[in-house]
Design an enzyme around this catalytic site. Structure first.
Site, short mmCIF file in Angstrom:
data_model
loop_
_atom_site.label_atom_id
_atom_site.label_comp_id
_atom_site.label_asym_id
_atom_site.label_seq_id
_atom_site.Cartn_x
_atom_site.Cartn_y
_atom_site.Cartn_z
N GLU A 281 24.27 5.82 29.22
CA GLU A 281 24.28 7.10 29.98
C GLU A 281 24.22 6.64 31.45
O GLU A 281 23.01 6.32 31.72
CB GLU A 281 23.09 7.88 29.69
CG GLU A 281 23.29 8.37 28.27
CD GLU A 281 24.20 9.37 28.13
OE1 GLU A 281 24.80 10.01 28.81
OE2 GLU A 281 24.41 9.96 26.79
N CYS B 295 21.42 12.39 37.63
CA CYS B 295 22.71 11.87 37.35
C CYS B 295 23.55 12.81 37.42
O CYS B 295 24.65 12.47 37.83
CB CYS B 295 22.40 10.95 35.92
SG CYS B 295 21.89 12.31 34.63
#
Ligand code: NAD
Length: 517
Positions: A270, A304
């Site tokens: 990720e 993110c």
């Protein structure tokens, strides 16, 4: 809030979370007493002063933690999945009771606002309850067999001890997405948090380990605070860890991936995002403004999924930019524990430097600075790491817009056709989250089609940031691979076995093959 007020908030928060001024950063079965060896000083980005020290793991402690989890794995798998689900639900209940205190610890260490600090813990509660329900739904398929009196089916077994390496910006929530799902699947979990989130990991582990003890369950989670270049590296190379779930920057993720692949281990990666929102002339302007502002400003641009680029239809460009400028110039920046503050500090001085350098580069590359985004001093918190958010009119060929700067900078582009907007949208190496703001069905469907967004997460009339735990979370391209959290992401924490059972009186072979002996 004055300096004294924040100092007393710090003391109260540490005390309410049971955190001493020298803590153990290592837990396996119990917290390992910190010796005089290497330690890390946690500094609050809110006022730049130290919170507490905690110990870092050496190789011996790391090995002990993995060995401890390997034996806990055996005990954990004597418990059925639905009973494991009950235990994880009890962890969710404990986190719920401690949400305010842990949320405050997230604010103290990561600089998140009150709502976002508590939101981080709410996400852990949500995934605990999701995992608990999932514990009764680890379904396998059955297929028809071409052979008479045969059964063909899939079963799922746990994979063993897994490693989770997490980033500073979600100091506990992203770990729990992995850990609670993996736990109901039967795995045990070694956690290496970012040292910048070390105190949160310790506070969380205190609550979770106590709940496991009360439930008479094995200690299935271990914590090894440590340097990325040491503990992170040991984990990547350690074939005892069947899966490494890594959250962090693309550069570090690539190194981790290489090491885990070398030993044919599994990864969930990720990594960084460079998320974009398209605002069409068919958008509801109020929704688009709020969605873009939240996406770009929440967590001070340190998600993110933060919106880093917005591509606006030329027909509404001037009005949209004018109103966005107004929001940027007036958004309250300051002490994240103060009601009404929407933008807190960046994580450290290095992040402030990167923010300032990116803006300088953007200007050099031809960007027009609309709102300058300079570093600021907040009264009473002069050593904190604060900047104003920045708004820059940009061109897609500006190299800086292709890079993830983990700070509140939003690049604004203009488009004339939807195809052009989608091209700009997809022109970066990263592929995490995306949005389109439109009430036109055709535009929406185009964005969702193969010719639309190339990201793992696609939103319509809502922000790139703020995903729910129910969906599978993850990206494409340089954002890595794999999905975690909801949907069927649980399959990555288990091994699939395809089973053929012959309950007949003969042994027929598939594809009609004969083997007469
Ligand atoms: P980072 O890459 O600096 O650190 C992430 C983790 O990796 C930390 O625990 C760190 O100690 C560890 N690490 C460092 N060197 C290592 C090595 N050689 N081997 C193994 N581990 C090592 O990232 P960060 O600054 O903590 O977090 C910000 C980044 O994380 C951003 O790029 C952001 O987009 C990304 N992120 C991605 C997601 C996602 O779900 N895609 C979520 C959160 C953050």
């Amino acid at each position: 809030m004055s300096v004294e007020d924040f100092s007393s908030f710090r003391e109260q928060t540490l005390q309410k979370n049971g955190i001493k001024h020298l803590e153990s950063g290592i837990f396996y079965g119990k917290f390992v007493e910190p010796s005089g060896k290497e330690k890390y000083t946690s500094v609050s980005p809110v006022d730049g002063h130290s919170n507490a020290d905690f110990s870092l793991a050496d190789r011996n402690e790391y090995d002990n933690a993995v060995r401890y989890l390997d034996s806990a794995f055996e005990k954990w798998n004597e418990i059925t999945p639905p009973k494991r689900g009950d235990i994880i639900r009890a962890i969710g209940d404990s986190l719920k009771r401690n949400k305010t205190n842990l949320g405050a610890l997230v604010s103290l260490e990561a600089g998140k606002t009150i709502a976002e600090g508590e939101g981080e813990i709410q996400e852990m509660i949500d995934i605990a309850y999701f995992a608990s329900g999932l514990s009764r739904q680890l379904y396998g398929l059955t297929m028809t067999s071409e052979r008479k009196d045969h059964r063909l089916m899939e079963i799922w077994n746990p994979i063993g001890t897994i490693g989770v390496i997490s980033a500073f910006n979600f100091p506990s929530a992203v770990w729990s997405w992995n850990a609670f799902i993996a736990a109901v699947c039967g795995d045990t979990v070694l956690w290496k948090p970012s040292t910048k989130g070390g105190l949160v990991s310790i506070g969380v582990m205190k609550i979770i380990s106590e709940t496991l003890r009360e439930m008479d369950a094995p200690q299935i989670f271990a914590l090894v605070n440590g340097k990325g270049s040491e503990v992170g590296d040991w984990m990547a190379e350690d074939s005892r860890l069947k899966l490494i779930s890594f959250t962090g920057s693309t550069a570090t993720g690539k190194c981790v991936n290489q090491k885990v692949s070398e030993r044919l281990g599994r990864t969930i990666l990720e990594l960084g995002g460079n998320n974009c929102a398209i605002v069409s002339r068919h958008a509801n302007m109020e929704i688009a403004l709020k969605g873009v502002a939240f996406g770009a400003l929440a967590t001070t641009g340190q998600r993110c999924t933060s919106t880093r680029r917005v591509v606006v239809d030329q027909a509404i460009y001037d009005e949209f930019l004018k109103r966005l400028k107004d929001i940027y110039e007036n958004v309250p920046v300051g002490n994240p524990r103060q009601e009404g503050i929407l933008v807190g500090p960046l994580i450290d001085a290095n992040a402030v430097r990167k923010h300032t350098e990116a803006l300088k580069t953007a200007k050099e590359q031809g960007g027009k600075i609309i709102v300058p985004g300079e570093p600021i001093k907040v009264k009473g918190l002069e050593n904190g790491f604060y900047v104003r958010p920045a708004l820059v009119e940009a061109k897609p060929d500006m190299e800086i817009t292709r890079i993830e700067t983990f700070a509140p900078i939003l690049y604004v582009f203009k488009y004339s056709t939807l195809e052009e907007a989608i091209n700009i949208h997809n022109s970066v190496p990263q592929g995490l989250s995306s949005s389109i703001f439109t009430e036109n069905l055709r535009e929406e469907e185009q964005f969702l089609s193969y010719a639309g967004s190339d990201c793992g997460i696609v939103n319509v009339n809502t922000s790139t940031a703020g995903a729910e735990i129910g969906g599978a979370f993850g990206g494409e391209k340089d954002t890595g691979s794999g999905r975690e959290s909801g949907s069927d992401a649980w399959k990555l924490y288990m091994r699939r076995q395809t089973v053929t059972v012959n309950y007949g009186k003969d042994i027929p072979l598939s594809q009609g093959v004969r083997f007469d002996i």
